[in-house]
Scaffold this active site. Structure first.
Site, mmCIF file in Angstrom:
data_model
loop_
_atom_site.group_PDB
_atom_site.id
_atom_site.type_symbol
_atom_site.label_atom_id
_atom_site.label_comp_id
_atom_site.label_asym_id
_atom_site.label_seq_id
_atom_site.Cartn_x
_atom_site.Cartn_y
_atom_site.Cartn_z
ATOM 1 N N ASP A 90 0.840 -1.187 0.000
ATOM 2 C CA ASP A 90 0.000 0.000 0.000
ATOM 3 C C ASP A 90 0.887 1.254 0.000
ATOM 4 O OD1 ASP A 90 -2.165 1.685 0.111
ATOM 5 O OD2 ASP A 90 -2.730 1.230 2.170
ATOM 6 N N HIS A 146 -2.925 0.819 11.806
ATOM 7 C CA HIS A 146 -2.565 -0.576 11.532
ATOM 8 C C HIS A 146 -1.074 -0.740 11.277
ATOM 9 C CE1 HIS A 146 -4.273 1.451 7.889
ATOM 10 N NE2 HIS A 146 -3.050 1.238 7.469
ATOM 11 N N GLN A 184 -2.772 -5.524 6.208
ATOM 12 C CA GLN A 184 -2.701 -4.420 7.177
ATOM 13 C C GLN A 184 -3.573 -4.773 8.386
ATOM 14 O OE1 GLN A 184 -3.754 -1.723 3.960
ATOM 15 N NE2 GLN A 184 -2.043 -0.388 4.472
ATOM 16 N N ASP A 199 -2.581 9.010 9.979
ATOM 17 C CA ASP A 199 -3.198 8.308 8.866
ATOM 18 C C ASP A 199 -4.459 7.548 9.312
ATOM 19 O OD1 ASP A 199 -2.979 7.112 6.107
ATOM 20 O OD2 ASP A 199 -2.849 5.274 7.288
ATOM 21 N N GLU A 207 -5.950 12.956 8.933
ATOM 22 C CA GLU A 207 -6.285 12.429 7.605
ATOM 23 C C GLU A 207 -7.634 11.733 7.743
ATOM 24 O OE1 GLU A 207 -6.434 9.640 4.173
ATOM 25 O OE2 GLU A 207 -5.891 8.876 6.135
ATOM 26 N N ASP A 259 -4.166 9.613 -3.293
ATOM 27 C CA ASP A 259 -5.319 8.720 -3.193
ATOM 28 C C ASP A 259 -6.334 9.002 -4.297
ATOM 29 O OD1 ASP A 259 -4.664 6.979 -1.120
ATOM 30 O OD2 ASP A 259 -5.218 8.439 0.412
ATOM 31 N N ARG A 314 -4.738 3.606 -7.869
ATOM 32 C CA ARG A 314 -4.259 4.912 -7.421
ATOM 33 C C ARG A 314 -2.863 5.225 -7.943
ATOM 34 N NH1 ARG A 314 -5.088 4.246 -1.108
ATOM 35 N NH2 ARG A 314 -4.193 2.243 -1.667
HETATM 36 C C1 GLC Z 1 -4.739 6.583 4.110
HETATM 37 C C2 GLC Z 1 -3.755 6.760 2.972
HETATM 38 C C3 GLC Z 1 -3.997 5.683 1.947
HETATM 39 C C4 GLC Z 1 -3.845 4.332 2.605
HETATM 40 C C5 GLC Z 1 -4.725 4.217 3.847
HETATM 41 C C6 GLC Z 1 -4.366 3.016 4.668
HETATM 42 O O1 GLC Z 1 -6.049 6.771 3.698
HETATM 43 O O2 GLC Z 1 -3.874 8.038 2.410
HETATM 44 O O3 GLC Z 1 -3.122 5.813 0.862
HETATM 45 O O4 GLC Z 1 -4.218 3.336 1.691
HETATM 46 O O5 GLC Z 1 -4.577 5.331 4.691
HETATM 47 O O6 GLC Z 1 -3.177 3.199 5.362
#
Ligand code: GLC
Length: 639
Positions: free
Chosen positions: A132, A175, A243, A275, A317, A387, A511
């Site tokens: 990721d 995570h 994750q 995040d 975020e 994203d 993405r």
């Molecule tokens: C946030 C990040 C994204 C990621 C997700 C999981 O949303 O911007 O890119 O996949 O977290 O960590």
């Protein structure tokens, strides 16, 4: 008054470092205790709060001297993150200039463009295959070899500090990867570490969760639990199956993650990007997003970090509904005590809606609907990031416009994802969920705004309008109040990058189409080119300079929407004492007019014709109507 303000007032006194720390701890202790016991009841967790109270001074003593000095300086100098002088860029180090050393070499480029705030995508260790983009972490602190070493990072942050560049790094707080040391021990049967995650012997509890949990990646990672044969247990995996969600009902997890957080800031990180923080607390019978406990936990992290490292701040975020995003600034006693900064995901998604519809009613309606933010907090304003774009609009507001929310979303997906011949956009459909009809959009800003199609079809008119759209959208983020953040490559209108389709570790994740390599060849010839790339670069460079030169752009919570009576126009005013900036943008492909009398009423013509900072020309006042060309943006100045 929020806690940060209290610390500022108190820190003016002549006290040494340690005394200042003790004072901050005393100031925050009531809140720390309250949040802690709200999550971990006192009766069972007295020993854990004792551990926390031992941990805080230890972390403080380990904080590097230079950063402790910087902390005090920042405390005394006000909210640096609301300054008009900030201009951000987000980038993948390996896509920009190879590694951390390579990035350091590009400091002159950032200076040339005016960028002084950088968000580097994850640079810590991650699994070798799919990861990721590094959001599956094998370590919170160790730099992945492909980027360089810890020394390289420290050299970089020192160089950034010397050059006045702020650094934002991710803290993937929700995570870890399935290769993280705790996950490895859990797999080997270690009960202690199995308790760091949500692990279950059978599907009884997971099935209860699944009744209400949505799916984040329904195409590639359906469901929210993964069976791990080594430990013969199911583990909660809300994002990808590799994750593993951390179990914050366990206070030990909080204590260890707090240590990781502080250590991250000890490497010279100014802004910590929290995040996926909306997901931090899980509860059966809910969607397990934005829960009150998640807010208490974030505030607890914040209050502790503020005691140890008050110069570092948090970014939320939270890509959630507009009314939920502002809650991450904190409410009631947590007001101003959660995150200082949040992504303005609502503005971003609404701007894309306005481009497709050429209308601004939903933009106005939604922005008016968002509760105001605390005055010590600010936004990150952006149009694209790494994203996808989610269509997170409030259904009832779409309905108020007489539109059907489902059909409207379908139209947007069709418009952006190449299902309408006439649409200039070249985006891709992401995570389409046939069960719900929901889908999201990927693609670079330039490709979504028509530049790719214009170049392919050699359509000069389309080329011109797409360049205008690109400049206008970035211009809005520069003027809106907050930190403008541009995705690396957008300053030269970089198109979609389809090469991810040939990489097994990436091809499942669309993405990557909007995570291109930085095109240094194009950049090297910007000066002697009459190209769309050069036009975009120079226009942005100029707008950035204008922003930095005028304190009306700083975020003093001084933004007001202006209603022009024309549904194609978006307008807002920023004021500061006698000074004012009036932004007027035309989202239509045709020229549009507005009644100039309201501009006059706002006082913009009182000292003669106002200057439009974008074109550098005065705007005439002879006619009763003010005309804007397609996708034109005016920045009118009142002084
Ligand atoms: C946030 C990040 C994204 C990621 C997700 C999981 O949303 O911007 O890119 O996949 O977290 O960590």
């Amino acid at each position: 008054m929020n806690q940060a303000k209290l610390h500022r007032l108190l820190s003016q006194k002549e006290k040494n470092d340690r005394e200042q720390f003790d004072q901050r701890l005393a100031t925050n202790l009531t809140l720390i205790q309250k949040q802690f016991f709200s999550l971990y009841p006192e009766e069972q967790h007295e020993k854990h709060i004792q551990k926390l109270l031992k941990l805080l001074p230890k972390l403080f003593l380990e904080r590097p001297e230079a950063l402790r000095k910087q902390d005090l300086k920042r405390l005394q100098s006000g909210n640096w993150y609301q300054s008009e002088k900030l201009m951000g860029m987000q980038l993948y180090v390996e896509h920009f200039n190879k590694d951390l050393k390579g990035l350091k070499e590009k400091i002159p480029y950032f200076k040339k463009l005016g960028v002084n705030f950088l968000h580097l995508m994850p640079i810590t260790k991650r699994p070798a295959g799919e990861s990721d983009g590094g959001y599956a972490v094998n370590s919170y602190l160790e730099v992945d070899r492909k980027y360089g070493s810890k020394e390289d990072l420290l050299e970089l942050t020192t160089a950034f500090r010397k050059n006045g560049i702020y650094l934002m790094l991710d803290f993937v707080v929700n995570h870890t990867s399935n290769e993280f040391s705790w996950a490895k021990k859990a797999k080997k049967g270690d009960k202690k570490y199995q308790g760091y995650y949500y692990t279950y012997e059978d599907l009884t509890i997971p099935a209860e969760f699944e009744k209400t949990l949505p799916e984040v990646f329904p195409e590639t990672s359906p469901g929210n639990f993964t069976y791990i044969p080594e430990m013969e247990k199911w583990v909660m995996t809300v994002f990808n199956s590799y994750q593993w969600d951390l179990n914050y009902t366990n206070p030990q997890v909080f204590l260890e993650m707090l240590t990781n957080l502080v250590k991250l800031t000890d490497m010279g990180v100014d802004v910590v990007r929290f995040d996926a923080l909306a997901f931090l607390w899980k509860k059966i019978g809910t969607i397990s997003q934005n829960l009150p406990e998640a807010h208490n936990l974030i505030s607890l992290f914040r209050m502790c970090l503020q005691v140890v490292a008050p110069g570092s701040i948090l970014l939320a975020e939270a890509i959630v509904a507009p009314t939920d995003i502002v809650k991450y600034f904190g409410e009631e006693e947590k007001k101003g005590n959660e995150c200082e900064v949040a992504y303005n995901a609502s503005l971003m998604a609404l701007l894309w809606n306005s481009i497709a519809t050429k209308k601004t009613q939903l933009l106005y309606k939604s922005l008016m609907h968002v509760p105001s933010k605390p005055k010590d907090c600010t936004w990150i304003n952006y149009i694209r990031c790494h994203d996808d774009i989610g269509l997170g609009y409030e259904n009832h507001l779409i309905q108020e416009l007489g539109w059907n929310p489902e059909m409207h979303r379908k139209f947007l997906l069709d418009y952006y994802c190449q299902r309408l011949d006439w649409s200039p956009a070249m985006g891709m459909l992401f995570m389409y969920n046939p069960k719900t009809g929901d889908g999201r959009i990927t693609g670079s800003a330039a490709s979504l705004l028509g530049l790719e199609k214009a170049i392919k079809t050699k359509d000069e008119d389309l080329l011109e309008s797409s360049v205008r759209k690109i400049i206008m959208l970035h211009g809005i983020t520069l003027a809106f109040g907050g930190i403008p953040l541009i995705y690396a490559g957008d300053e030269i209108g970089t198109l979609n990058d389809y090469s991810f389709q040939n990489d097994v570790s990436k091809k499942g994740d669309g993405r990557w189409v909007n995570r291109p390599m930085q095109d240094w060849e194009t950049i090297s010839s910007l000066a002697n080119q009459d190209s769309p790339q050069s036009t975009i670069f120079h226009a942005l460079q100029q707008l950035i300079q204008i922003r930095k030169g005028n304190s009306v752009f700083a975020d003093h919570n001084n933004l007001q929407l202006c209603h022009t009576g024309n549904d194609h126009i978006f307008s807002f005013e920023r004021t500061q004492g006698q000074n004012g900036l009036l932004v007027i943008c035309n989202f239509d492909e045709n020229p549009q007019v507005i009644d100039s009398s309201w501009v006059k009423k706002l006082g913009y013509f009182s000292k003669g014709e106002p200057l439009d900072l974008v074109s550098g020309e005065k705007v005439g006042m002879n006619s009763a109507l003010l005309e804007l060309m397609p996708y034109q943006m005016l920045w009118l100045m009142k002084s």
